[in-house]
Design a protein around this motif. Structure first.
Motif, PDB file in Angstrom:
ATOM      1  N   LEU A 211      -2.157  10.927   3.521  1.00  0.00           N
ATOM      2  CA  LEU A 211      -2.487  11.597   4.775  1.00  0.00           C
ATOM      3  C   LEU A 211      -2.256  13.089   4.585  1.00  0.00           C
ATOM      4  CD1 LEU A 211      -0.980   9.279   7.545  1.00  0.00           C
ATOM      5  CD2 LEU A 211      -3.363  10.032   7.373  1.00  0.00           C
ATOM      6  N   LEU A 212      -3.330  13.861   4.671  1.00  0.00           N
ATOM      7  CA  LEU A 212      -3.254  15.291   4.395  1.00  0.00           C
ATOM      8  C   LEU A 212      -3.806  16.093   5.560  1.00  0.00           C
ATOM      9  CD1 LEU A 212      -4.618  15.363   0.722  1.00  0.00           C
ATOM     10  CD2 LEU A 212      -2.248  15.073   1.483  1.00  0.00           C
TER      11      LEU A 212
ATOM     12  N   LEU B  73       0.866  -1.178   0.000  1.00  0.00           N
ATOM     13  CA  LEU B  73       0.000   0.000   0.000  1.00  0.00           C
ATOM     14  C   LEU B  73       0.903   1.229   0.000  1.00  0.00           C
ATOM     15  CD1 LEU B  73      -3.259   0.527   2.039  1.00  0.00           C
ATOM     16  CD2 LEU B  73      -1.665   2.406   1.667  1.00  0.00           C
ATOM     17  N   HIS B  74       0.777   2.048  -1.033  1.00  0.00           N
ATOM     18  CA  HIS B  74       1.624   3.228  -1.196  1.00  0.00           C
ATOM     19  C   HIS B  74       0.888   4.437  -0.616  1.00  0.00           C
ATOM     20  CE1 HIS B  74       4.607   1.238  -3.860  1.00  0.00           C
ATOM     21  NE2 HIS B  74       3.563   0.458  -4.126  1.00  0.00           N
ATOM     22  N   LEU B  75       1.436   4.971   0.472  1.00  0.00           N
ATOM     23  CA  LEU B  75       0.779   6.043   1.218  1.00  0.00           C
ATOM     24  C   LEU B  75       1.595   7.318   1.157  1.00  0.00           C
ATOM     25  CD1 LEU B  75      -1.532   6.823   3.248  1.00  0.00           C
ATOM     26  CD2 LEU B  75       0.062   6.163   5.077  1.00  0.00           C
ATOM     27  N   GLY B  76       0.983   8.397   0.719  1.00  0.00           N
ATOM     28  CA  GLY B  76       1.630   9.700   0.736  1.00  0.00           C
ATOM     29  C   GLY B  76       1.376  10.410   2.052  1.00  0.00           C
ATOM     30  N   VAL B  77       2.304  11.260   2.451  1.00  0.00           N
ATOM     31  CA  VAL B  77       2.165  12.009   3.698  1.00  0.00           C
ATOM     32  C   VAL B  77       2.901  13.339   3.546  1.00  0.00           C
ATOM     33  CG1 VAL B  77       4.167  10.846   4.724  1.00  0.00           C
ATOM     34  CG2 VAL B  77       2.472  11.940   6.203  1.00  0.00           C
ATOM     35  N   ILE B  78       2.308  14.412   4.068  1.00  0.00           N
ATOM     36  CA  ILE B  78       2.933  15.726   3.930  1.00  0.00           C
ATOM     37  C   ILE B  78       4.002  15.918   5.000  1.00  0.00           C
ATOM     38  CG2 ILE B  78       0.922  16.747   2.821  1.00  0.00           C
ATOM     39  CD1 ILE B  78       0.147  17.994   5.475  1.00  0.00           C
ATOM     40  N   PRO B  79       4.975  16.821   4.763  1.00  0.00           N
ATOM     41  CA  PRO B  79       6.108  16.982   5.686  1.00  0.00           C
ATOM     42  C   PRO B  79       5.734  17.492   7.073  1.00  0.00           C
ATOM     43  CG  PRO B  79       6.626  17.916   3.530  1.00  0.00           C
ATOM     44  CD  PRO B  79       5.159  17.600   3.515  1.00  0.00           C
ATOM     45  N   THR B  80       4.584  18.151   7.218  1.00  0.00           N
ATOM     46  CA  THR B  80       4.196  18.636   8.544  1.00  0.00           C
ATOM     47  C   THR B  80       3.372  17.607   9.304  1.00  0.00           C
ATOM     48  OG1 THR B  80       2.231  19.743   7.623  1.00  0.00           O
ATOM     49  CG2 THR B  80       4.261  21.044   7.816  1.00  0.00           C
ATOM     50  N   ILE B  81       3.230  16.409   8.747  1.00  0.00           N
ATOM     51  CA  ILE B  81       2.585  15.291   9.441  1.00  0.00           C
ATOM     52  C   ILE B  81       3.557  14.135   9.609  1.00  0.00           C
ATOM     53  CG2 ILE B  81       0.814  13.497   9.266  1.00  0.00           C
ATOM     54  CD1 ILE B  81      -1.045  15.477   8.004  1.00  0.00           C
ATOM     55  N   GLY B  82       4.252  13.775   8.524  1.00  0.00           N
ATOM     56  CA  GLY B  82       5.085  12.575   8.511  1.00  0.00           C
ATOM     57  C   GLY B  82       6.041  12.415   9.675  1.00  0.00           C
ATOM     58  N   PRO B  83       6.941  13.383   9.924  1.00  0.00           N
ATOM     59  CA  PRO B  83       7.941  13.185  10.985  1.00  0.00           C
ATOM     60  C   PRO B  83       7.356  13.098  12.394  1.00  0.00           C
ATOM     61  CG  PRO B  83       8.553  14.984   9.495  1.00  0.00           C
ATOM     62  CD  PRO B  83       7.125  14.657   9.206  1.00  0.00           C
ATOM     63  N   PHE B  84       6.130  13.568  12.567  1.00  0.00           N
ATOM     64  CA  PHE B  84       5.550  13.647  13.903  1.00  0.00           C
ATOM     65  C   PHE B  84       4.498  12.569  14.161  1.00  0.00           C
ATOM     66  CE2 PHE B  84       6.381  17.953  12.164  1.00  0.00           C
ATOM     67  CZ  PHE B  84       7.566  18.180  12.840  1.00  0.00           C
ATOM     68  N   MET B  85       3.761  12.191  13.137  1.00  0.00           N
ATOM     69  CA  MET B  85       2.696  11.210  13.307  1.00  0.00           C
ATOM     70  C   MET B  85       3.155   9.787  13.013  1.00  0.00           C
ATOM     71  SD  MET B  85      -1.015  11.166  11.397  1.00  0.00           S
ATOM     72  CE  MET B  85      -2.201   9.852  11.646  1.00  0.00           C
ATOM     73  N   ILE B  86       3.954   9.616  11.953  1.00  0.00           N
ATOM     74  CA  ILE B  86       4.314   8.271  11.506  1.00  0.00           C
ATOM     75  C   ILE B  86       5.061   7.475  12.575  1.00  0.00           C
ATOM     76  CG2 ILE B  86       5.638   6.956   9.816  1.00  0.00           C
ATOM     77  CD1 ILE B  86       2.974   8.123   8.815  1.00  0.00           C
ATOM     78  N   PRO B  87       6.079   8.041  13.277  1.00  0.00           N
ATOM     79  CA  PRO B  87       6.747   7.237  14.306  1.00  0.00           C
ATOM     80  C   PRO B  87       5.799   6.778  15.413  1.00  0.00           C
ATOM     81  CG  PRO B  87       8.056   9.171  13.759  1.00  0.00           C
ATOM     82  CD  PRO B  87       6.723   9.363  13.089  1.00  0.00           C
ATOM     83  N   ARG B  88       4.740   7.550  15.654  1.00  0.00           N
ATOM     84  CA  ARG B  88       3.786   7.188  16.703  1.00  0.00           C
ATOM     85  C   ARG B  88       2.870   6.046  16.270  1.00  0.00           C
ATOM     86  NH1 ARG B  88      -0.342  11.734  18.607  1.00  0.00           N
ATOM     87  NH2 ARG B  88       1.627  12.868  18.666  1.00  0.00           N
ATOM     88  N   VAL B  89       2.469   6.038  14.999  1.00  0.00           N
ATOM     89  CA  VAL B  89       1.452   5.079  14.567  1.00  0.00           C
ATOM     90  C   VAL B  89       2.025   3.821  13.919  1.00  0.00           C
ATOM     91  CG1 VAL B  89      -0.211   6.950  14.235  1.00  0.00           C
ATOM     92  CG2 VAL B  89       1.150   6.151  12.278  1.00  0.00           C
ATOM     93  N   MET B  90       3.277   3.859  13.458  1.00  0.00           N
ATOM     94  CA  MET B  90       3.818   2.695  12.762  1.00  0.00           C
ATOM     95  C   MET B  90       3.822   1.425  13.605  1.00  0.00           C
ATOM     96  SD  MET B  90       4.352   3.061   9.578  1.00  0.00           S
ATOM     97  CE  MET B  90       5.441   1.687   9.210  1.00  0.00           C
ATOM     98  N   PRO B  91       4.219   1.472  14.884  1.00  0.00           N
ATOM     99  CA  PRO B  91       4.152   0.236  15.687  1.00  0.00           C
ATOM    100  C   PRO B  91       2.743  -0.334  15.772  1.00  0.00           C
ATOM    101  CG  PRO B  91       5.518   1.884  16.776  1.00  0.00           C
ATOM    102  CD  PRO B  91       4.833   2.578  15.642  1.00  0.00           C
TER     103      PRO B  91
END
Length: 331
Positions: free
Chosen positions: A149-150, A97-115
């Protein structure tokens, strides 16, 4: 029955039109250049018209070739959606699944939700692409991305979306600044300051101005940031104040700096985080499950933050509650 082009022929044509180079197109399609060239010649014979202008040094699409290539993109994407639909019927949360994410979300949200995502969907292979909103939507439209994710609102076109969370804004200023003495900041107070913003192209810029009810607010004309981390450093150097979303504060972005954050008052002092996908996609059930998992992870983080803030308030009094909650450094 009328003879029809094959999907392979159309895919080869699109590859050549995109690159204007047979060798590069063949490499992208994982075939030999002779195979690709022969296939396109068969397509031209089938349609009874040249689609490419060939010279010894270059290849260019004819006007008709370019138009056919654009229509071919839609046909190819429709075929991919059929395959996705069939696979999703068996197990919606498996495969890539190819998911796009903007720079003001990715570094802050992705580490929290990936696990959470790895544990909840062990068979899902999530590939991330970070970029600005407009470019992500363009990739979504062409099928390079499955979803994105926008930060909303944003004119996203013909897509479906589900809300994930509300991300509140806070004003960040140096300790001792006049805005630091109040438990919250009002938009009219922020309007009197040099407001440091991201450069054009980042939707957070527009969301920050909207949160302060500013269309052309006073801002520092000598600097426009390319990231939230850069904005924070500029505030620490006394160039002005900025607005940060809560997920950036939770990640520890202010750690080690003599800065404070105060919640922003107002009618809508937040941005919405949403998951968007093509309306024609065959993986809607997968996106709904993904959105549900993301929403749960964000709500759990908000609950933990609230408990931390209440604990600080009970221990140290009202002043402590006004400080941003401590958070673990993002991975």
């Amino acid at each position: 029955m009328k003879p029809l082009p094959t999907l392979r022929q159309l895919r080869y044509l699109v590859a050549v039109v995109d690159r204007c180079h047979f060798g590069q197109a063949a490499e992208a399609c994982l075939v030999s250049q002779s195979t690709l060239s022969a296939s396109i010649q068969e397509l031209e014979e089938l349609l009874g018209t040249p689609l490419l202008e060939r010279t010894r040094r270059s290849v260019l699409p004819t006007p008709l070739g370019r138009e056919i290539a654009e229509r071919a993109r839609l046909l190819l994407k429709g075929a991919e959606d059929l395959v996705d639909m069939a696979r999703a019927a068996e197990d919606p949360m498996s495969g890539p699944l190819h998911l796009g994410v903007i720079p003001t979300i990715g570094p802050f949200m992705i580490p929290r939700v990936m696990p959470v995502l790895r544990e909840t969907f062990p068979n899902l292979k999530l590939y991330l692409r970070e970029d600005q909103t407009a470019r992500l939507l363009a990739r979504l439209e062409t099928g390079e991305l499955d979803a994105a994710l926008l930060a909303l609102p944003y004119p996203a076109g013909d897509v479906e979306m589900l809300d994930i969370a509300e991300d509140r804004f806070s004003v960040v200023c140096p300790a001792g600044h006049r805005l630091s003495s109040a438990p919250a900041a009002h938009p009219s107070d922020v309007a009197m300051e040099d407001l440091l913003l991201l450069e054009d192209g980042h939707c957070l810029r527009d969301h920050a101005l909207a949160a302060c009810a500013l269309e052309d607010g006073r801002r520092n004309a000598t600097f426009q940031g390319t990231s939230l981390h850069t904005l924070v450093q500029m505030v620490a150097n006394g160039l002005g104040v900025t607005l940060l979303p809560q997920m950036a504060l939770d990640s520890g972005i202010l750690r080690g700096l003599d800065l404070v954050a105060r919640p922003l008052d107002g009618h809508r002092p937040f941005r919405r985080i949403g998951l968007v996908w093509r309306r024609t996609s065959g993986r809607k059930e997968a996106f709904r499950r993904l959105a549900e998992a993301l929403r749960g992870a964000m709500e759990e983080g908000a609950t933990e933050r609230g408990a931390t803030e209440r604990g600080a308030s009970d221990k140290d009094g009202p002043a402590a509650a006004a400080q941003p909650a401590p958070a673990t450094e993002a991975a």
